[in-house]
Design an enzyme around this catalytic site. Structure first.
Site, PDB file in Angstrom:
ATOM      1  N   TYR A 171       6.004 -96.470  -6.401  1.00 50.62           N
ATOM      2  CA  TYR A 171       4.967 -96.415  -7.434  1.00 50.62           C
ATOM      3  C   TYR A 171       3.880 -97.468  -7.177  1.00 50.62           C
ATOM      4  O   TYR A 171       2.683 -97.180  -7.277  1.00 50.62           O
ATOM      5  CB  TYR A 171       5.632 -96.639  -8.789  1.00 50.62           C
ATOM      6  CG  TYR A 171       4.714 -96.676  -9.983  1.00 50.62           C
ATOM      7  CD1 TYR A 171       4.121 -95.519 -10.470  1.00 50.62           C
ATOM      8  CD2 TYR A 171       4.473 -97.877 -10.648  1.00 50.62           C
ATOM      9  CE1 TYR A 171       3.297 -95.553 -11.589  1.00 50.62           C
ATOM     10  CE2 TYR A 171       3.655 -97.920 -11.767  1.00 50.62           C
ATOM     11  CZ  TYR A 171       3.067 -96.752 -12.228  1.00 50.62           C
ATOM     12  OH  TYR A 171       2.254 -96.796 -13.337  1.00 50.62           O
ATOM     13  N   LYS A 175      -0.060 -96.709  -6.470  1.00 52.44           N
ATOM     14  CA  LYS A 175      -1.077 -97.211  -7.383  1.00 52.44           C
ATOM     15  C   LYS A 175      -2.047 -98.159  -6.677  1.00 52.44           C
ATOM     16  O   LYS A 175      -3.233 -98.215  -7.036  1.00 52.44           O
ATOM     17  CB  LYS A 175      -0.417 -97.908  -8.577  1.00 52.44           C
ATOM     18  CG  LYS A 175       0.276 -96.954  -9.535  1.00 52.44           C
ATOM     19  CD  LYS A 175      -0.669 -95.892 -10.082  1.00 52.44           C
ATOM     20  CE  LYS A 175      -0.076 -95.115 -11.232  1.00 52.44           C
ATOM     21  NZ  LYS A 175      -0.993 -94.053 -11.723  1.00 52.44           N
TER      22      LYS A 175
END
Length: 301
Positions: A171, A175
């Site tokens: 993640y 991001k």
């Protein structure tokens, strides 16, 4: 009284729940026609039994707004293209794209399966790239035809992408990639009348209410700092004409606070005008690190 997004057509991905839903409702309240995209998957990306986008559309229509649902997978070229087409075919234009779709598969790095890496990077990073690409192609064609748009793209990064987050290497990497994508898109698309910015929100969603349960719980009374609706006013402004001149920026937003994030920039430096030896470079690096600012702390440490 004129509303901020009166007459604009806005696409929001991952808008069936949480932040995306809050954004869709906020845009509609400001007069926008909204394309509500959601694939309807579970927290980990597995197929769900319900398509939540239609419920958000019903909410918008019940409040007097205009909206349609879109259930395509925006991490595929066909799904992203159909998303842009849905706006153009239904409303005849597209003004703002909000990339928000995503899910989590959290594991410590040594326990992270390749499939979990691929799935999370796909939905977050590829799921930003493809809608952005198809929307930008439309706006470039408009600009070349002499119709310069006041187009806006709002991407969704995270504090995990800016600082890192233990147990979220997939993640965090995705991001962080979204920030890089935002900067490049802002530079490349400015000539076509397109502004591209990103937010790094902290709010209560399906992805955070379990991982950060202690801080995400709604209070019994008073200001609910973690309500996703707190983030949406910034997204609406960035998606409106009133944000003219703002592009290539990342905003952190939480509760009633917004912060302009300042990314990588040159710090202390040394140049001896010749090749270093390993010993020399180590001594110089130690000295420079002593002069540099301390990095922000990784979440979870």
């Amino acid at each position: 009284m004129s509303r901020m997004c009166e007459g604009r057509v806005v696409v929001v991905t991952g808008a069936g729940r949480g932040l995306g839903r809050a954004h869709a409702l906020a845009f509609a309240a400001e007069g926008a026609k909204v394309v509500v995209n959601d694939l309807g998957v579970g927290l980990d990306g597995t197929p769900g039994a319900d398509g939540p986008s239609r419920h958000v559309v019903e909410e918008i229509r019940a409040a007097g707004g205009e909206a349609i649902a879109h259930g395509g997978d925006v991490a595929t070229s066909a799904g992203a293209a159909s998303l842009v087409a849905a706006a153009l075919d239904t409303y005849g234009r597209l003004d703002t794209l909000v990339n928000n779709a995503g899910f989590l598969r959290d594991r410590m790095l040594v326990n992270l399966d390749e499939d979990d890496w691929d799935a999370v990077v796909r939905v977050h990073l590829k799921g930003h790239f493809l809608p952005l690409k198809h929307a930008a192609a439309h706006w470039r064609a408009e600009a070349k035809a002499g119709r310069i748009p006041a187009a806006r793209i709002v991407n969704t990064s995270s504090g995990a992408g800016l600082l890192g987050s233990v147990g979220q290497s997939n993640y965090s990497a995705a991001k962080a990639g979204i920030v890089g994508l935002t900067l490049v898109a802002a530079a490349e698309l400015a000539r076509y009348g397109v502004q591209v910015n990103a937010i790094a929100p902290a709010a209560r969603t399906r992805m955070t209410e379990r991982t950060f349960a202690d801080t995400m719980t709604a209070p019994g009374s008073g200001f609910d700092a973690m309500a996703p609706e707190n983030v949406s006013p910034l997204v609406v402004w960035l998606g409106a004409e009133q944000s003219a001149g703002v592009t290539g920026r990342v905003f952190e937003t939480e509760g009633g606070r917004i912060t302009v994030m300042e990314g990588w920039r040159a710090g202390p430096s040394a140049d001896q005008g010749a090749r270093w030896t390993p010993g020399e470079v180590g001594e110089a690096a130690r000295k420079l690190l002593g002069e540099a600012e301390t990095p922000g702390q990784v979440y979870g440490t």
